[in-house]
Design an enzyme around this catalytic site. Structure first.
Site, PDB file in Angstrom:
ATOM      1  N   LYS A 143       3.162   4.476  -1.128  1.00  0.00           N
ATOM      2  CA  LYS A 143       3.149   5.423  -2.247  1.00  0.00           C
ATOM      3  C   LYS A 143       4.377   6.310  -2.065  1.00  0.00           C
ATOM      4  O   LYS A 143       4.252   7.474  -1.697  1.00  0.00           O
ATOM      5  CB  LYS A 143       1.895   6.328  -2.207  1.00  0.00           C
ATOM      6  CG  LYS A 143       0.566   5.602  -2.191  1.00  0.00           C
ATOM      7  CD  LYS A 143      -0.066   5.679  -0.824  1.00  0.00           C
ATOM      8  CE  LYS A 143      -1.467   5.113  -0.752  1.00  0.00           C
ATOM      9  NZ  LYS A 143      -1.783   3.915  -1.467  1.00  0.00           N
ATOM     10  N   HIS A 154       0.813  -1.222   0.000  1.00  0.00           N
ATOM     11  CA  HIS A 154       0.000   0.000   0.000  1.00  0.00           C
ATOM     12  C   HIS A 154       0.851   1.279   0.000  1.00  0.00           C
ATOM     13  O   HIS A 154       0.311   2.395   0.053  1.00  0.00           O
ATOM     14  CB  HIS A 154      -0.938  -0.030   1.230  1.00  0.00           C
ATOM     15  CG  HIS A 154      -2.133   0.851   1.122  1.00  0.00           C
ATOM     16  ND1 HIS A 154      -2.353   1.911   1.985  1.00  0.00           N
ATOM     17  CD2 HIS A 154      -3.161   0.859   0.252  1.00  0.00           C
ATOM     18  CE1 HIS A 154      -3.482   2.506   1.657  1.00  0.00           C
ATOM     19  NE2 HIS A 154      -3.999   1.894   0.614  1.00  0.00           N
ATOM     20  N   ASP A 163      17.688   9.504  -6.420  1.00  0.00           N
ATOM     21  CA  ASP A 163      19.142   9.569  -6.221  1.00  0.00           C
ATOM     22  C   ASP A 163      19.570   9.167  -4.803  1.00  0.00           C
ATOM     23  O   ASP A 163      20.564   9.737  -4.281  1.00  0.00           O
ATOM     24  CB  ASP A 163      19.669  10.981  -6.550  1.00  0.00           C
ATOM     25  CG  ASP A 163      19.489  11.314  -8.034  1.00  0.00           C
ATOM     26  OD1 ASP A 163      19.351  10.382  -8.852  1.00  0.00           O
ATOM     27  OD2 ASP A 163      19.475  12.522  -8.358  1.00  0.00           O
TER      28      ASP A 163
END
Ligand SMILES: [Zn+2]
Ligand SMILES: [Zn+2]
Lengths: 171, 171
Positions: free
Chosen positions: B117, B115, B122
Site C-alpha cells: 500500500k 499486498h 515525483d
C-alpha cells in the site's frame, strides 16, 4: 547515524534457528544457512529489544515471530501486544498462546478493524509496513517492512500505541 | 529539512471538495469545512505531484483517491498503477475505471497477493503504511500512513516499484 532500512517480501526461505539457539547443528537441517534474508533481518531487529517491545498487529500467527516474542519475554523484556479482536479467534492465531505465556495482550474494541502492522522496539526503533505477522505474508505475499529510528516517524507511533492501548480491552 | 509525517486513521469526516474545485460552494454542503483531517492531508500529498505518481496498492476503490489520480492525469502527471490481480475483479474496484481513463495500469502475476500500500510522488516522496485505498480503510479502520522524503527509505521503494512493474502483466 539514524537507522533507516526497508525490507521486501516474500523473503527467501532460509534457516533462522541460529537466531534462537546459537548451538543449532545445521548438518541435520535441510534449509539454507548463513543466508541473510528479509525475514532474518526482521527477526534480528525484533530480537534486538533490550527493555520493551510494543506490538500492534492485525494478524499474529507466524511461529518464528511468536518464538522471538517469547524469547524476549523470557529475557525480561516488557512486551505489550495489541491485536484485532476478530482476528484473535482465527485458527492459527498465536494471540491466546501469548497471553497463556504471561504476555500482556489487549484487543481492539468496537467493530472496526485494527489494521495496523507495526512494532516499536525499546521506545526507539519503529518497524512498520504492509506485513502481517503470518507465514503467508512472510513467505508468499509481496510486502514491505520499513525500519527507522527517525524520531519524527517513531514518536507518533509511540503516542498512537499509547492511545490505542488505553482504550483497548484488557479482558 | 526532510519531510517526515505520520497520519492515523480512521480520519475525521470532512468535506474535501475544495481540494478538487476551489470554487466549491460550501453553503449547500452538509460536511464540515475548513477542517484539516488525516484524509485531507493524504489527498493534498498525492495532489502535490507535478511530474509522476507511482501507485502500488492491493485495493483501490476510494472515489476521492480516484478523483485525485484522475485530476493529476488530466494535468499531465505520468501515473503508473500496480494492483493486485484478484482485487481488480472485486465490485467497487476503480482499477478498470483508471485504465478506461487512459491511465497505465498493471496487475501482479501469479497467485500471490500484491499486498503493498504505497505510492511515490515525483520520485521523491514516499507514502506508505497499512491503509488500502478504500472507503472503509479511510473512514472506519485503525490505520497508519507514513510520509517521508528520506532518501534511504524512498529509494528502495522506487527500486522495488520498478522491479515489480517490469515483471507485471500489462494486459
Ligand atoms: Zn538450520
Ligand atoms: Zn463541502
Amino acid at each position: 547515524r539514524t537507522r533507516n532500512e526497508v525490507l521486501f517480501f516474500p523473503s527467501e526461505v532460509a534457516c533462522v534457528e541460529h537466531l534462537f539457539s546459537p548451538s543449532h547443528y545445521s548438518s541435520f537441517c535441510s534449509f539454507p544457512h548463513s543466508v541473510e534474508t528479509s525475514f532474518s533481518r526482521l527477526l534480528r531487529c525484533i530480537l534486538s529489544a533490550t527493555s520493551s517491545l510494543d506490538i500492534c498487529v492485525f494478524a499474529f500467527s507466524n511461529m518464528d515471530l511468536y518464538r522471538a516474542v517469547l524469547a524476549l519475554h523470557n529475557r525480561g523484556v516488557i512486551i505489550r501486544v495489541l491485536a484485532d479482536k476478530d482476528y484473535t479467534a482465527i485458527p492459527g492465531s498465536q494471540i491466546w498462546s501469548l497471553r497463556y505465556s504471561g504476555i500482556c495482550v489487549r484487543c481492539g474494541v468496537g467493530s472496526v478493524y485494527m489494521h495496523h502492522k507495526f512494532a516499536v522496539v525499546d521506545h526507539r526503533l519503529l518497524i512498520t509496513g504492509s506485513l502481517n505477522w503470518t507465514l503467508t505474508a512472510v513467505q508468499s505475499n509481496m510486502e514491505n517492512v520499513l525500519i527507522t529510528e527517525e524520531p519524527e516517524l517513531v514518536q507518533p507511533f509511540i503516542k498512537e500505541f499509547h492511545r490505542l492501548w488505553e482504550c483497548s480491552d484488557p479482558a
